[in-house]
Scaffold this motif. Structure first.
Motif, PDB file in Angstrom:
ATOM      1  N   ALA A 289       0.830  -1.204   0.000  1.00 23.59           N
ATOM      2  CA  ALA A 289       0.000   0.000   0.000  1.00 23.59           C
ATOM      3  C   ALA A 289       0.867   1.257   0.000  1.00 23.59           C
ATOM      4  O   ALA A 289       0.580   2.231  -0.704  1.00 23.59           O
ATOM      5  N   GLN A 290       1.929   1.227   0.773  1.00 23.78           N
ATOM      6  CA  GLN A 290       2.799   2.396   0.866  1.00 23.78           C
ATOM      7  C   GLN A 290       3.616   2.604  -0.407  1.00 23.78           C
ATOM      8  O   GLN A 290       3.952   3.725  -0.756  1.00 23.78           O
ATOM      9  N   GLU A 291       3.934   1.510  -1.097  1.00 25.32           N
ATOM     10  CA  GLU A 291       4.808   1.598  -2.264  1.00 25.32           C
ATOM     11  C   GLU A 291       4.044   1.804  -3.570  1.00 25.32           C
ATOM     12  O   GLU A 291       4.659   2.032  -4.616  1.00 25.32           O
ATOM     13  N   LYS A 292       2.731   1.737  -3.528  1.00 25.75           N
ATOM     14  CA  LYS A 292       1.959   1.879  -4.766  1.00 25.75           C
ATOM     15  C   LYS A 292       2.145   3.273  -5.348  1.00 25.75           C
ATOM     16  O   LYS A 292       1.923   4.282  -4.675  1.00 25.75           O
ATOM     17  N   ALA A 293       2.545   3.327  -6.596  1.00 24.46           N
ATOM     18  CA  ALA A 293       2.812   4.600  -7.251  1.00 24.46           C
ATOM     19  C   ALA A 293       1.541   5.424  -7.410  1.00 24.46           C
ATOM     20  O   ALA A 293       0.448   4.884  -7.619  1.00 24.46           O
ATOM     21  N   ASP A 294       1.703   6.727  -7.272  1.00 22.41           N
ATOM     22  CA  ASP A 294       0.627   7.692  -7.524  1.00 22.41           C
ATOM     23  C   ASP A 294      -0.533   7.622  -6.528  1.00 22.41           C
ATOM     24  O   ASP A 294      -1.575   8.232  -6.764  1.00 22.41           O
ATOM     25  N   THR A 295      -0.368   6.879  -5.421  1.00 21.26           N
ATOM     26  CA  THR A 295      -1.423   6.854  -4.402  1.00 21.26           C
ATOM     27  C   THR A 295      -1.326   8.110  -3.551  1.00 21.26           C
ATOM     28  O   THR A 295      -0.251   8.439  -3.049  1.00 21.26           O
ATOM     29  N   PRO A 296      -2.422   8.840  -3.370  1.00 23.57           N
ATOM     30  CA  PRO A 296      -2.369  10.029  -2.515  1.00 23.57           C
ATOM     31  C   PRO A 296      -1.910   9.667  -1.103  1.00 23.57           C
ATOM     32  O   PRO A 296      -2.224   8.594  -0.592  1.00 23.57           O
ATOM     33  N   LEU A 297      -1.168  10.571  -0.496  1.00 24.23           N
ATOM     34  CA  LEU A 297      -0.643  10.323   0.840  1.00 24.23           C
ATOM     35  C   LEU A 297      -1.753   9.991   1.824  1.00 24.23           C
ATOM     36  O   LEU A 297      -1.594   9.133   2.694  1.00 24.23           O
ATOM     37  N   LEU A 298      -2.888  10.639   1.699  1.00 28.88           N
ATOM     38  CA  LEU A 298      -3.995  10.390   2.611  1.00 28.88           C
ATOM     39  C   LEU A 298      -4.404   8.928   2.606  1.00 28.88           C
ATOM     40  O   LEU A 298      -4.691   8.329   3.642  1.00 28.88           O
ATOM     41  N   MET A 299      -4.406   8.318   1.429  1.00 24.62           N
ATOM     42  CA  MET A 299      -4.810   6.921   1.321  1.00 24.62           C
ATOM     43  C   MET A 299      -3.743   5.976   1.870  1.00 24.62           C
ATOM     44  O   MET A 299      -4.035   4.835   2.214  1.00 24.62           O
ATOM     45  N   LYS A 300      -2.493   6.449   1.940  1.00 29.50           N
ATOM     46  CA  LYS A 300      -1.446   5.640   2.550  1.00 29.50           C
ATOM     47  C   LYS A 300      -1.501   5.708   4.071  1.00 29.50           C
ATOM     48  O   LYS A 300      -1.036   4.808   4.761  1.00 29.50           O
ATOM     49  N   VAL A 301      -2.063   6.786   4.578  1.00 31.61           N
ATOM     50  CA  VAL A 301      -2.137   6.981   6.021  1.00 31.61           C
ATOM     51  C   VAL A 301      -3.365   6.313   6.617  1.00 31.61           C
ATOM     52  O   VAL A 301      -3.293   5.696   7.686  1.00 31.61           O
ATOM     53  N   LEU A 302      -4.492   6.425   5.928  1.00 27.79           N
ATOM     54  CA  LEU A 302      -5.713   5.817   6.447  1.00 27.79           C
ATOM     55  C   LEU A 302      -5.582   4.303   6.477  1.00 27.79           C
ATOM     56  O   LEU A 302      -4.978   3.692   5.591  1.00 27.79           O
ATOM     57  N   GLY A 303      -6.161   3.691   7.488  1.00 28.68           N
ATOM     58  CA  GLY A 303      -6.166   2.245   7.573  1.00 28.68           C
ATOM     59  C   GLY A 303      -7.409   1.778   8.300  1.00 28.68           C
ATOM     60  O   GLY A 303      -7.979   2.510   9.111  1.00 28.68           O
ATOM     61  N   PHE A 304      -7.846   0.567   8.003  1.00 31.88           N
ATOM     62  CA  PHE A 304      -9.055   0.012   8.608  1.00 31.88           C
ATOM     63  C   PHE A 304      -8.738  -1.372   9.150  1.00 31.88           C
ATOM     64  O   PHE A 304      -8.232  -2.241   8.434  1.00 31.88           O
ATOM     65  N   SER A 305      -9.070  -1.570  10.402  1.00 33.84           N
ATOM     66  CA  SER A 305      -8.702  -2.805  11.090  1.00 33.84           C
ATOM     67  C   SER A 305      -9.252  -4.040  10.383  1.00 33.84           C
ATOM     68  O   SER A 305      -8.559  -5.048  10.264  1.00 33.84           O
ATOM     69  N   ALA A 306     -10.495  -3.983   9.912  1.00 30.94           N
ATOM     70  CA  ALA A 306     -11.097  -5.165   9.296  1.00 30.94           C
ATOM     71  C   ALA A 306     -10.354  -5.577   8.032  1.00 30.94           C
ATOM     72  O   ALA A 306     -10.201  -6.772   7.752  1.00 30.94           O
ATOM     73  N   TYR A 307      -9.878  -4.591   7.281  1.00 28.24           N
ATOM     74  CA  TYR A 307      -9.129  -4.907   6.061  1.00 28.24           C
ATOM     75  C   TYR A 307      -7.765  -5.503   6.412  1.00 28.24           C
ATOM     76  O   TYR A 307      -7.410  -6.593   5.955  1.00 28.24           O
ATOM     77  N   SER A 308      -6.991  -4.796   7.237  1.00 31.92           N
ATOM     78  CA  SER A 308      -5.616  -5.228   7.499  1.00 31.92           C
ATOM     79  C   SER A 308      -5.558  -6.467   8.382  1.00 31.92           C
ATOM     80  O   SER A 308      -4.785  -7.395   8.101  1.00 31.92           O
TER      81      SER A 308
END
Length: 609
Positions: A449-468
């Motif tokens: 998730a952190q290494e995906k190119a062109d992903t907005p920083l906000l989407m790299k910071v947000l996280g959801f327990s059920a997903y992870s």
């Protein structure tokens, strides 16, 4: 184990996303939908980075122009929280004004994710207690919530010390720690006034931790020992230890004592009831906790039934595996307990044996990584290190946790294991822990998730327990499917026990908060089902009392991943590609399960076409 580091990281991000900085122009209707969405996200990111010194450090962004922020901690005052809420509502209103139909596929994922996060956070504003903690909790201060227990660890593990300036910034944060404690004491009193006093056993455990933090004296605290140790390692001259000790004695300990006194004043009158049903709007708060942590709208009764059904199924699988090993007497829980006590599955409790244990874990990571290209098209470049929890803090630290890489690449991912006593880690439990915390679990998912190119920083910071956490449980299952237990049948029992543990959580969490079970009934149920020691189970149960709904996120998230894969296999038949499925699921980054379901449903339809 609880993915504590990721939970703290996500919660800090979540709190900071409600922060504010300089005024930034609102998106205008005249600009495109894409530009409007970008403007909303950029605004939130700018305000996050400007107002959350702790998040800057967690992201690795506390250098250069941001270096002055490294000496500060977040503002934890009620006034700040209330001002943030007003502004955050405005941000979500701006988001909702964006024309979603005009967005591209990735932008729709961003929109839906942020909308879910925003709507859920705003729903939480309606309660007169809690807020600002690690996820939805009705208690600002408990054995798991509050700066008193998070900041020393944050300073020790996140605040880097490479120069004298870094050490000075560390001392600045130790000074700010006292202010943070007093701010949270005021918020704790607000919780009390709103009717949210923790149960008596939570207060007792919290006070025990506070006493333990002060009892050895300032010089022996992590706050002091960390700067002494790390400046010595870097050869940074200075009277760091005595200066830190003076701050702790003069400011931190008095503030912590004030907080403890506030708790003690409520101890005698506190109830023993465990569930949040007893609080004002308590049933609604549990629904909010479920929605926030699991990103579903399941009821407590539905979760309870799911947990009982899946525990029965998994116990039956464990019974078969145990019988294959000649273990036929006693309940499944009793037989698993006997495995845990068998000396042949225990490492000696010596430093030499602990080094062997770490070497064995590294070997497991190397072997599972060798098989990863068969199951994934994208693989992360970030490395993962397996580390022993530092001896200085191992007595009070959890058993295992993962620490994600910094976004600037200066810090690799790290999977920590607590080796205070090797009897806590029978050999047959370790492979599953590794697959959960490292590869193909948390490290794989978060790094991608952190290494995906062109992903907005906000989407790299947000996280959801059920997903992870759901992914990490799915990773445990995937490791079995990858053949990691082919020559380790006892290790496979450990994998099934791990799944049983997560199914049991569904039962006891919903039992206490929706069905009004007592703490003791929940402890008895979990002890009987799993064969774990009552002391270990008690810690778990008391955790669920403080974070209602969080314990449900693991298994419900796993269920969604399995459901989606089964749906894809049924629809696509021979055309199903496991690598493509995994890559599509990872490509979203951390999102609510509702968003994951939509994206994967569309992916399945596209593959079928």
């Amino acid at each position: 184990m609880i993915d504590r580091r990721r939970l703290l990281f996500t919660a800090a991000a979540g709190a900071s996303l409600m922060a504010t900085g300089q005024a930034i122009a609102r998106p205008q209707a005249a600009i495109t939908a894409s530009a409007a969405l970008k403007a909303v996200m950029d605004t939130i990111v700018q305000e996050t980075l400007m107002t959350s010194p702790e998040l800057l450090t967690q992201l690795g962004f506390d250098k250069g122009p941001n270096a002055p922020m490294k000496a500060k901690l977040d503002d934890r005052s009620q006034a700040k929280i209330e001002a943030d809420q007003v502004r955050f509502r405005a941000h979500i209103a701006d988001l909702k004004a964006v024309d979603r139909t005009a967005l591209n596929a990735d932008e729709k994922v961003y929109f839906d994710t942020l909308e879910f996060f925003g709507d859920t956070a705003i729903e939480g504003y309606g309660f007169g207690y809690g807020g600002g903690g690690v996820g939805p909790s009705p208690y600002t201060i408990s054995q798991l919530t509050g700066a008193y227990q998070s900041i020393p660890d944050f300073l020790d593990s996140q605040h880097s010390i490479e120069t004298a300036e870094d050490a000075e910034a560390y001392l600045g944060r130790v000074s700010a720690f006292a202010t943070a404690l007093d701010q949270e004491t005021e918020r704790m009193q607000r919780d009390f006034a709103a009717g949210a006093v923790p149960p008596d056993f939570v207060i007792e455990r919290t006070l025990t931790q506070m006493t333990a933090a002060m009892q050895p004296g300032a010089a022996a605290t992590t706050l002091v020992q960390s700067i002494v140790r790390r400046t010595a390692e870097k050869g940074i001259a200075g009277d760091w230890g005595s200066r830190a000790e003076a701050i702790v004695n003069d400011a931190v300990f008095p503030a912590l004592a004030r907080q403890a006194d506030g708790l003690k004043a409520r101890q005698a009158g506190a109830t023993h009831d465990a569930g949040v049903w007893r609080l004002p709007d308590g049933e609604a708060f549990y629904d909010y906790g479920i929605k926030s942590y699991t990103t579903t709208t399941l009821s407590g009764d539905e979760i309870h039934r799911i947990g009982l059904d899946q525990l029965a199924e998994l116990s039956a699988r464990a019974d078969v595996l145990l019988r294959e090993q000649g273990m036929t007497q006693g309940s499944v829980g009793e037989r698993i307990a006997a495995l845990g006590d068998d000396p042949k599955y225990l490492y000696p409790n010596t430093d030499e044996a602990k080094e062997t244990l770490l070497a064995d874990l590294n070997a497991q990571v190397i072997e599972v990584r060798r098989r990863m290209p068969e199951y994934f098209g994208r693989l992360p470049t970030s490395g993962v290190e397996i580390r022993r929890v530092p001896k200085a803090i191992e007595a009070g630290a959890p058993g295992g946790y993962y620490n994600s890489p910094s976004l600037d690449g200066s810090r690799p991912g790290a999977y920590y294991i607590n080796l205070r006593d090797t009897s806590e880690w029978p050999k047959w439990q370790l492979p599953t822990l590794t697959y959960h915390e490292a590869v193909p679990g948390h490290h794989h998912q978060i790094s991608l998730a952190q290494e995906k190119a062109d992903t907005p920083l906000l989407m790299k910071v947000l996280g959801f327990s059920a997903y992870s956490e759901g992914w990490a449980l799915y990773a445990e299952q995937l490791a079995d499917e990858m053949g990691m237990y082919e020559t380790d049948p006892i290790g496979k029992i450990g994998y099934i026990q791990s799944a049983m543990f997560r199914a049991t959580r569904l039962v006891v969490d919903s039992g206490m908060h929706a069905k009004r079970w007592s703490r003791e009934r929940a402890i008895e149920f979990m002890t009987t089902a799993l064969g774990d020691s009552p002391s270990a189970v008690t810690t778990e149960i008391e955790r669920y009392c403080v974070w209602p709904g969080q314990a449900c996120s693991y298994k419900l998230g796993h269920n969604k991943w399995v459901e989606l894969r089964n749906r894809a296999q049924t629809t696509l038949g021979d055309r199903f590609d496991i690598k493509a499925f995994h890559d599509a699921g990872m490509n979203t980054g951390g999102v609510p399960l509702t968003v994951l379901d939509r994206v994967m449903t569309e992916w399945i339809a596209a593959q079928a076409a």
